[in-house]
Write a protein that holds these residues in place. Structure first.
Motif, short mmCIF file in Angstrom:
data_model
loop_
_atom_site.label_atom_id
_atom_site.label_comp_id
_atom_site.label_asym_id
_atom_site.label_seq_id
_atom_site.Cartn_x
_atom_site.Cartn_y
_atom_site.Cartn_z
N ARG A 153 9.55 18.03 34.96
CA ARG A 153 8.90 19.37 34.91
C ARG A 153 9.77 20.46 35.20
O ARG A 153 9.73 21.43 34.26
CB ARG A 153 7.84 19.54 36.03
N HIS A 154 10.53 20.53 36.07
CA HIS A 154 11.59 21.64 36.43
C HIS A 154 12.48 21.74 35.11
O HIS A 154 12.63 22.85 34.68
CB HIS A 154 12.45 21.33 37.54
N LEU A 155 12.90 20.64 34.50
CA LEU A 155 14.04 20.82 33.69
C LEU A 155 13.52 21.63 32.13
O LEU A 155 14.22 22.17 31.64
CB LEU A 155 14.31 19.12 32.88
N TRP A 161 8.39 25.72 41.46
CA TRP A 161 9.18 25.56 42.28
C TRP A 161 10.42 24.65 42.21
O TRP A 161 10.21 23.74 40.98
CB TRP A 161 8.70 25.33 43.81
N ASP A 162 11.59 24.82 42.79
CA ASP A 162 12.87 24.07 42.50
C ASP A 162 13.01 22.82 43.30
O ASP A 162 13.10 22.89 44.61
CB ASP A 162 13.90 25.32 42.79
N PRO A 163 12.72 21.64 42.60
CA PRO A 163 12.90 20.47 43.41
C PRO A 163 14.26 20.25 44.14
O PRO A 163 14.16 19.26 44.83
CB PRO A 163 12.62 19.31 42.39
N PHE A 164 15.35 20.83 43.63
CA PHE A 164 16.54 20.58 44.36
C PHE A 164 16.68 21.43 45.31
O PHE A 164 17.84 21.19 46.38
CB PHE A 164 17.60 20.84 43.29
N SER A 165 15.96 22.68 45.60
CA SER A 165 16.12 23.50 46.81
C SER A 165 15.88 22.70 48.15
O SER A 165 14.92 22.07 48.33
CB SER A 165 15.52 24.64 46.74
N LEU A 166 16.52 22.97 49.10
CA LEU A 166 16.48 22.27 50.33
C LEU A 166 15.19 22.53 51.13
O LEU A 166 14.61 21.70 52.08
CB LEU A 166 17.45 22.32 51.31
N ASN A 177 5.74 19.75 50.34
CA ASN A 177 6.65 18.77 49.93
C ASN A 177 8.13 19.16 50.61
O ASN A 177 8.65 20.23 50.67
CB ASN A 177 6.77 18.82 48.26
N PHE A 178 8.67 18.15 51.05
CA PHE A 178 10.06 18.33 51.47
C PHE A 178 11.05 17.48 50.80
O PHE A 178 10.90 16.57 50.11
CB PHE A 178 9.80 17.59 52.97
N HIS A 179 12.17 18.21 51.12
CA HIS A 179 13.44 17.60 50.39
C HIS A 179 14.22 16.46 51.29
O HIS A 179 14.22 16.58 52.38
CB HIS A 179 14.63 18.80 50.00
N PRO A 180 14.51 15.36 50.88
CA PRO A 180 15.05 14.32 51.82
C PRO A 180 15.98 14.57 52.46
O PRO A 180 15.94 14.20 53.96
CB PRO A 180 15.77 13.26 50.82
#
Ligand SMILES: C[S@@+](CC[C@H](N)C(=O)[O-])C[C@H]1O[C@@H](n2cnc3c(N)ncnc32)[C@H](O)[C@@H]1O
Length: 298
Positions: A153-155, A161-166, A177-180
């Motif tokens: 969806r981001h692409l 929101w940005d799934p890659f931001s920490l 939701n949390f980044h690993p």
């Protein structure tokens, strides 16, 4: 951040009926049970289930002699008590940011589908850390912001929101939701060692769930779990508490007062009729077999 973190209060919500029963989530329920069975120790004395709700997965903890169910919702706990009874179970209504437990009284803890309601992650992890025995096991499930669907969806510019931001994302009030990498850092800083990481619930799509039998989805999920790729919507961590040397667990049949404390003063409690009393006179109620530490009796 505010003085006290906000609480996502389920109160007497119909979470059980509206989210689980007959709501097409047999697959999610089954894969979570599968992973729990894989990550839980073979036996133990006392397990703390944080945010137990109505006790959906509580029957997975049968290898423990005592299970303590903690939740902010008195009503969810009363439902669980109606199902599991009092033999081997203890029910505690309390805020997980302020747990009413003596130090080092649990040999294991779990937190499944709960930490996504917490805006102050280090604060709640610190509470788990103090309640666990050294070497204790903690199984933590979190919602992964860097999942395949969010990335796609981001692409195409469809994610807000940005799934890659920490940093954690609050996509709905008190739902994070949390980044690993964020979660790994938080658990490490709170004194936990990561033993196993299992990506779960890969096939959480209505179309797939309608087209394929649940048993097949569960088997496919088990294969995908084995990849270790942290791209699924849910991630389970098996953690172990690093601090100190091994200590003995208090026996499961000991008086509940030996594991409880006043959540405001930290002092030992005495029983007076239907209440627990701290030395400075604060009184805590017991409502239909549930110890109620949400607020003192007036
Ligand atoms: C989505 S439900 C999950 C229940 C159960 N673990 C399950 O998987 O079915 C989240 C639970 O966390 C509890 N909860 C949320 N914030 C809490 C807090 N600060 N302290 C204690 N429980 C809390 C809610 O009352 C609710 O029962």
């Amino acid at each position: 951040m505010r003085q006290r973190p906000r609480i996502c209060d389920y109160g007497d919500s119909s979470y059980r009926q509206d989210f689980w029963e007959g709501q097409g989530r047999d697959y999610e329920d089954a894969v979570e049970r599968l992973v729990l069975a894989k990550l839980l120790p073979p036996r133990g004395e006392r397990l703390l289930e944080i945010g137990a709700g109505f006790g959906r997965v509580t029957n997975e903890y049968r290898m423990f002699r005592q299970v303590v169910l903690l939740d902010y919702s008195l009503e969810q706990l009363q439902y669980a008590r109606g199902h599991f009874g009092d033999d081997g179970y203890l029910y505690v209504a309390a805020d997980a940011y302020r747990m009413p437990f003596q130090a080092a009284v649990f040999d294991a803890a779990t937190m499944i589908r709960v930490i996504h309601h917490f805006e102050a992650v280090p604060a709640v992890l610190a509470q788990v850390e103090q309640a666990l025995l050294p070497g204790g096991s903690f199984i933590l499930e979190y919602a992964n912001k860097r999942n395949l669907k969010a990335m796609l969806r981001h692409l195409i510019g469809r994610n807000r929101w940005d799934p890659f931001s920490l940093s954690p994302v609050e996509f709905v009030e008190l739902n994070f939701n949390f980044h690993p990498q964020y979660m790994r850092r938080q658990v490490n800083e709170c004194g936990f060692e990561v033993r196993r990481v299992v990506p779960v619930s890969w096939l959480r799509l209505s179309l797939l769930k309608r087209a394929l039998p649940t048993g097949l989805l569960v088997r496919l999920d088990a294969v995908l779990q084995g990849t270790g790729w942290l791209l699924s919507p849910s991630v389970f961590l098996e953690l172990s508490l690093k601090k100190g040397s091994e200590r003995e667990t208090l026996p499961a049949n000991s008086d509940p007062l030996t594991i409880l404390k006043c959540p405001l003063t930290g002092s030992q409690l005495d029983r007076e009729g239907d209440a627990l009393v701290s030395p400075n006179g604060l009184r805590w109620g017991i409502e239909q077999g549930v110890f109620d530490f949400r607020r003192p009796l007036s």
